[in-house]
Design a protein around this motif. Sequence first.
Motif, short mmCIF file in Angstrom:
data_model
loop_
_atom_site.label_atom_id
_atom_site.label_comp_id
_atom_site.label_asym_id
_atom_site.label_seq_id
_atom_site.Cartn_x
_atom_site.Cartn_y
_atom_site.Cartn_z
N VAL A 75 96.94 82.95 5.30
CA VAL A 75 96.01 82.77 4.18
C VAL A 75 95.70 81.29 4.01
CG1 VAL A 75 95.76 83.00 1.68
CG2 VAL A 75 96.74 84.86 2.98
N ILE A 76 96.71 80.44 4.04
CA ILE A 76 96.50 79.00 3.87
C ILE A 76 95.69 78.44 5.05
CG2 ILE A 76 97.70 76.78 3.87
CD1 ILE A 76 99.89 78.17 2.22
N ALA A 77 95.97 78.92 6.25
CA ALA A 77 95.24 78.42 7.42
C ALA A 77 93.77 78.84 7.37
CB ALA A 77 95.89 78.92 8.69
N ALA A 78 93.52 80.08 6.99
CA ALA A 78 92.13 80.58 6.95
C ALA A 78 91.32 79.89 5.86
CB ALA A 78 92.13 82.09 6.74
N LEU A 79 91.89 79.74 4.68
CA LEU A 79 91.16 79.12 3.58
C LEU A 79 91.17 77.60 3.68
CD1 LEU A 79 92.29 81.36 0.61
CD2 LEU A 79 90.20 81.50 1.95
N GLY A 80 92.14 77.02 4.36
CA GLY A 80 92.23 75.58 4.46
C GLY A 80 91.37 74.96 5.53
N TYR A 81 90.75 75.78 6.37
CA TYR A 81 89.91 75.24 7.44
C TYR A 81 88.73 74.44 6.87
CZ TYR A 81 86.85 74.97 11.48
OH TYR A 81 86.04 74.51 12.47
N GLY A 82 88.06 74.99 5.87
CA GLY A 82 86.95 74.29 5.23
C GLY A 82 87.42 73.04 4.51
N PHE A 83 88.59 73.11 3.90
CA PHE A 83 89.16 71.96 3.21
C PHE A 83 89.45 70.84 4.20
CE2 PHE A 83 93.00 69.83 1.47
CZ PHE A 83 92.40 69.25 0.36
#
Length: 132
Positions: A75-83
């Motif tokens: 979850v962190i990897a998928a949502l953190g890509y844009g960040f």
Amino acid sequence: MQDVDHVEPAEEAAPPSPRAADWFWRPWYAKLYLALALLYWIGLELMIAIPYDRLNIYLVNTMVLLIFVFNPVTVIAALGYGFLKAKVVCGEWMITPGPPSQRPMIDPYTDPFDIRSGSIYHRHIGLIKNKH
């Protein structure tokens, strides 16, 4: 009199630093992903209370495979890509291309494998001699 035809362009300011909340919670897909992850983990915990012989084996197998999709690290990897991309565009973080061996070292004097590090290099595990 001064000629006013020439206008100098103003310096462009760097984009503001992105906040983590803007990427991990505010987008609709982030809210959907986190809500589904919450429902998944609640369902997985509820499955523990049900006797094994009453469970649908196909549902159990699907739930086990979905652990990879709803794992907190995923979850962190998928949502953190844009960040991550926003931090690089902002200029706060830098991506150095090339394999690690070709990247410039920050400080060679703190590397125990580099001869220039002096006593740190001599304390390297490969150079320690038994004095007994």
